[in-house]
Design a protein around this motif. Sequence first.
Motif, PDB file in Angstrom:
ATOM      1  N   ASP A 190      32.914  49.366  26.848  1.00  0.00           N
ATOM      2  CA  ASP A 190      31.599  49.982  26.953  1.00  0.00           C
ATOM      3  C   ASP A 190      30.990  50.797  25.967  1.00  0.00           C
ATOM      4  O   ASP A 190      31.638  51.886  25.831  1.00  0.00           O
ATOM      5  CB  ASP A 190      31.296  50.312  28.176  1.00  0.00           C
ATOM      6  CG  ASP A 190      31.779  49.706  29.440  1.00  0.00           C
ATOM      7  OD1 ASP A 190      31.902  48.303  29.213  1.00  0.00           O
ATOM      8  OD2 ASP A 190      32.205  50.134  30.318  1.00  0.00           O
ATOM      9  N   ALA A 191      29.889  50.311  25.287  1.00  0.00           N
ATOM     10  CA  ALA A 191      29.506  51.112  24.153  1.00  0.00           C
ATOM     11  C   ALA A 191      29.004  52.304  24.462  1.00  0.00           C
ATOM     12  O   ALA A 191      27.981  52.415  25.175  1.00  0.00           O
ATOM     13  CB  ALA A 191      28.706  50.175  23.114  1.00  0.00           C
ATOM     14  N   LEU A 192      29.210  53.466  23.559  1.00  0.00           N
ATOM     15  CA  LEU A 192      28.677  54.680  23.783  1.00  0.00           C
ATOM     16  C   LEU A 192      27.504  54.752  22.443  1.00  0.00           C
ATOM     17  O   LEU A 192      27.259  53.892  22.066  1.00  0.00           O
ATOM     18  CB  LEU A 192      29.815  55.731  23.764  1.00  0.00           C
ATOM     19  CG  LEU A 192      30.366  56.036  24.934  1.00  0.00           C
ATOM     20  CD1 LEU A 192      31.246  57.200  24.913  1.00  0.00           C
ATOM     21  CD2 LEU A 192      29.322  56.301  26.235  1.00  0.00           C
ATOM     22  N   GLY A 193      27.343  56.202  21.831  1.00  0.00           N
ATOM     23  CA  GLY A 193      26.486  56.100  20.640  1.00  0.00           C
ATOM     24  C   GLY A 193      24.918  56.363  21.485  1.00  0.00           C
ATOM     25  O   GLY A 193      24.753  56.718  22.622  1.00  0.00           O
ATOM     26  N   GLY A 194      23.997  56.179  20.713  1.00  0.00           N
ATOM     27  CA  GLY A 194      22.764  56.420  21.202  1.00  0.00           C
ATOM     28  C   GLY A 194      22.391  57.703  21.692  1.00  0.00           C
ATOM     29  O   GLY A 194      22.595  58.682  20.971  1.00  0.00           O
ATOM     30  N   LYS A 195      21.921  57.929  22.860  1.00  0.00           N
ATOM     31  CA  LYS A 195      21.265  58.885  23.384  1.00  0.00           C
ATOM     32  C   LYS A 195      22.460  59.864  23.587  1.00  0.00           C
ATOM     33  O   LYS A 195      22.508  61.007  23.737  1.00  0.00           O
ATOM     34  CB  LYS A 195      20.322  58.486  24.609  1.00  0.00           C
ATOM     35  CG  LYS A 195      19.228  58.161  24.351  1.00  0.00           C
ATOM     36  CD  LYS A 195      18.182  59.142  23.410  1.00  0.00           C
ATOM     37  CE  LYS A 195      16.737  58.412  23.251  1.00  0.00           C
ATOM     38  NZ  LYS A 195      15.868  59.171  22.426  1.00  0.00           N
ATOM     39  N   VAL A 196      23.593  59.129  23.938  1.00  0.00           N
ATOM     40  CA  VAL A 196      24.710  60.013  24.363  1.00  0.00           C
ATOM     41  C   VAL A 196      25.469  60.815  23.229  1.00  0.00           C
ATOM     42  O   VAL A 196      25.584  62.231  23.302  1.00  0.00           O
ATOM     43  CB  VAL A 196      26.047  59.426  24.849  1.00  0.00           C
ATOM     44  CG1 VAL A 196      27.168  60.159  25.301  1.00  0.00           C
ATOM     45  CG2 VAL A 196      25.555  58.475  25.998  1.00  0.00           C
ATOM     46  N   ARG A 197      25.233  60.274  22.016  1.00  0.00           N
ATOM     47  CA  ARG A 197      25.675  60.941  20.746  1.00  0.00           C
ATOM     48  C   ARG A 197      24.512  62.206  20.405  1.00  0.00           C
ATOM     49  O   ARG A 197      24.892  63.121  20.088  1.00  0.00           O
ATOM     50  CB  ARG A 197      25.689  60.132  19.531  1.00  0.00           C
ATOM     51  CG  ARG A 197      26.262  60.546  18.363  1.00  0.00           C
ATOM     52  CD  ARG A 197      26.462  59.597  17.258  1.00  0.00           C
ATOM     53  NE  ARG A 197      27.590  58.604  17.446  1.00  0.00           N
ATOM     54  CZ  ARG A 197      28.918  59.015  17.065  1.00  0.00           C
ATOM     55  NH1 ARG A 197      29.108  59.910  16.371  1.00  0.00           N
ATOM     56  NH2 ARG A 197      29.892  58.132  17.606  1.00  0.00           N
ATOM     57  N   ASP A 198      23.341  62.040  20.776  1.00  0.00           N
ATOM     58  CA  ASP A 198      22.336  62.935  20.496  1.00  0.00           C
ATOM     59  C   ASP A 198      22.472  64.436  21.006  1.00  0.00           C
ATOM     60  O   ASP A 198      21.950  65.394  20.499  1.00  0.00           O
ATOM     61  CB  ASP A 198      20.957  62.380  20.605  1.00  0.00           C
ATOM     62  CG  ASP A 198      20.481  61.394  19.918  1.00  0.00           C
ATOM     63  OD1 ASP A 198      21.349  60.892  19.226  1.00  0.00           O
ATOM     64  OD2 ASP A 198      19.624  60.375  20.337  1.00  0.00           O
ATOM     65  N   VAL A 199      23.350  64.403  22.117  1.00  0.00           N
ATOM     66  CA  VAL A 199      23.537  65.749  23.000  1.00  0.00           C
ATOM     67  C   VAL A 199      24.898  66.225  22.300  1.00  0.00           C
ATOM     68  O   VAL A 199      25.853  65.740  22.007  1.00  0.00           O
ATOM     69  CB  VAL A 199      23.559  65.511  24.221  1.00  0.00           C
ATOM     70  CG1 VAL A 199      23.870  66.770  25.044  1.00  0.00           C
ATOM     71  CG2 VAL A 199      22.381  64.640  24.817  1.00  0.00           C
ATOM     72  N   ASP A 200      24.658  67.656  21.891  1.00  0.00           N
ATOM     73  CA  ASP A 200      25.969  68.238  21.509  1.00  0.00           C
ATOM     74  C   ASP A 200      27.224  68.288  22.824  1.00  0.00           C
ATOM     75  O   ASP A 200      26.910  68.255  23.753  1.00  0.00           O
ATOM     76  CB  ASP A 200      25.932  69.877  21.421  1.00  0.00           C
ATOM     77  CG  ASP A 200      24.836  70.000  20.288  1.00  0.00           C
ATOM     78  OD1 ASP A 200      24.607  69.230  19.434  1.00  0.00           O
ATOM     79  OD2 ASP A 200      24.063  71.149  20.119  1.00  0.00           O
ATOM     80  N   SER A 201      28.473  68.207  22.113  1.00  0.00           N
ATOM     81  CA  SER A 201      29.690  67.932  22.964  1.00  0.00           C
ATOM     82  C   SER A 201      29.802  69.088  24.110  1.00  0.00           C
ATOM     83  O   SER A 201      30.457  68.789  24.950  1.00  0.00           O
ATOM     84  CB  SER A 201      30.894  67.905  22.159  1.00  0.00           C
ATOM     85  OG  SER A 201      30.659  66.726  21.342  1.00  0.00           O
ATOM     86  N   ASP A 202      29.192  70.443  23.776  1.00  0.00           N
ATOM     87  CA  ASP A 202      29.211  71.370  24.827  1.00  0.00           C
ATOM     88  C   ASP A 202      28.134  71.701  25.319  1.00  0.00           C
ATOM     89  O   ASP A 202      28.084  72.694  26.283  1.00  0.00           O
ATOM     90  CB  ASP A 202      29.960  72.888  24.012  1.00  0.00           C
ATOM     91  CG  ASP A 202      28.535  73.307  22.983  1.00  0.00           C
ATOM     92  OD1 ASP A 202      27.783  72.394  22.550  1.00  0.00           O
ATOM     93  OD2 ASP A 202      29.176  74.230  22.373  1.00  0.00           O
ATOM     94  N   ALA A 203      27.009  70.839  25.315  1.00  0.00           N
ATOM     95  CA  ALA A 203      25.766  71.056  26.131  1.00  0.00           C
ATOM     96  C   ALA A 203      26.171  70.898  27.726  1.00  0.00           C
ATOM     97  O   ALA A 203      25.442  71.473  28.567  1.00  0.00           O
ATOM     98  CB  ALA A 203      24.851  70.042  25.579  1.00  0.00           C
ATOM     99  N   THR A 204      27.017  69.948  27.916  1.00  0.00           N
ATOM    100  CA  THR A 204      27.330  69.663  29.292  1.00  0.00           C
ATOM    101  C   THR A 204      28.778  69.522  29.634  1.00  0.00           C
ATOM    102  O   THR A 204      29.449  69.720  28.280  1.00  0.00           O
ATOM    103  CB  THR A 204      26.697  68.399  29.899  1.00  0.00           C
ATOM    104  OG1 THR A 204      27.344  67.156  29.328  1.00  0.00           O
ATOM    105  CG2 THR A 204      25.160  68.535  29.643  1.00  0.00           C
ATOM    106  N   ALA A 205      29.352  69.426  30.523  1.00  0.00           N
ATOM    107  CA  ALA A 205      30.924  69.500  30.657  1.00  0.00           C
ATOM    108  C   ALA A 205      31.354  68.090  30.113  1.00  0.00           C
ATOM    109  O   ALA A 205      32.560  67.926  29.601  1.00  0.00           O
ATOM    110  CB  ALA A 205      31.241  69.656  32.129  1.00  0.00           C
TER     111      ALA A 205
END
Length: 531
Positions: A430-445
């Motif tokens: 299942d593809a990720l990217g898009g809005k998922v990638r726009d958020v920093d990796s430490d912004a949520t768990a």
Amino acid sequence: MTSVSRRGVLVAGALGTLAACSTDSPSPTTPTPTTPSPTTSSTTPTSAGSASASATATSSAAAAPTKADWAQLGKSVQGTLSLPSDATYDQVRLTENRRYDGEKPLAVLSVQDAKDVAAGLAFAQDHAIPVAVRSGGHSYPGWSGGGNPKALVIDCRPMNAVRVGNGSVTIGSGAALASVYDTVGNAGRAIAAGSCATVGIAGLTLGGGVGVLTRALGLTADQVTSMEVVLADGSIKTVSEQSEPDLLWALRGGGGGHLGVVTSFELTTAAAPTLQTVYLQWPISAAEQVIEAWQSWAPRADARLWSTLKALGGQKHGSGPVLLLSGTWTGPPGSFDQQLSGLLDHVPPPGTDTRGSRSYLDAMLSYAGCSSIPIDRCHTGPGGSLTREAFAATSHVVYDPLDAGGTSDLLDQVQAAQDSGLLEAGISIDALGGKVRDVDSDATAFVHRKALATVQYTATFPPGDAKTADSFVRGFRAAMTPHWGNHAYVNYADSSISDYQDAYFGANADKLAHVRATYDPDGFFTQPQDF
């Protein structure tokens, strides 16, 4: 992992896992009224969802509950307590995975509100018994079954109200996705979530939440603005960016079972889009070219375009393995063909190419297999039209595209699925990217922001073949680990993953452990895969 709780009782919590529930990719124009094994999403809690106890609770200071103790618990709550001697027990104890139908918990407490949850947690601590918390009941390792060790199941499914407000929706932690989509979609709004009708909103959200609008709207957890949570000490908290922000951070992607029982969520909504949908199928002989092209195209395509690629074999595919793609587009309808050309110009023509235009509600109910089923029958319980199957599954999170050797190893495993005797088995990417990638990796768990895709290895099987199914999915993961590393998705938990903290949480694991120590300092919520 066990520790002494503030009530002096050794207890166990759990990591919940939920996912979508079909290993095939039906055309969005073709309803499929079944709930086969998990795939696209996700898609948990003792922070409510599919979760469960993981260790035997013992304490010299606490006595096992007597018949009178159980009776008093039943009288103290608004919900319903089902004991093994009760007529309701054999129905309410069941999860969505038939392989765990033999699980027999001490009792099932079907809770109506946060106070019921607090009463259940207090009872478990007072009597030194573990707790298993259930939302949808899709836990891959069966941790919401409550039978190993025997536990009190806190069943959140009665907390299923869905209330749409002005730009937001409040959802009880036991609500199944079909009912969520029905209410939200009929109000002209949308959220991004999984595709399985019976998955509970809690398990999906607490692990992150991936699905068919993930690239366009973000993870389900990204849409959460607040939650109501019952902590181990029985206190009821409303968490948000303004109140208990660290706890909110941890519950947005850290998985269930570590911090408390979430009883409701508030999420932002978007205007419901009209979706362009596509279903493609190729012969497996085209797989090398399609996989190479898809993994370069799908995670980097326009954020409004999502797709999943599946390679499946088994008894269901008598003429041989198949290669399938499903996709959705939320942009201008006239641009859809151009978006697909980024893939189709580089691969052999598919044997099947079905495209259509649907409302958000129609598309989501179709993906859930419920487009031709009344919403009050879109479930697997009494009076429902969906069926449960026995399944096994595990996962990867992908950061690097496969080379030719990796693709060859993948296809070897798909061919093994064809010859395995399993009903259906294979891989979903299942593809990720898009809005998922726009958020920093430490912004949520949820740490896997920069990943290309999530992967599920799944197998549905006839009665008695659990060992074969487990061997297949874990063997598939092992074959791909040299190419994709050890990263995994917490909502697709696998008890056999040894370095699970790094696999699920990566660099966020240390902060998760710190939050855990703050909100559950005595370790009431412990489980096989803890922070």
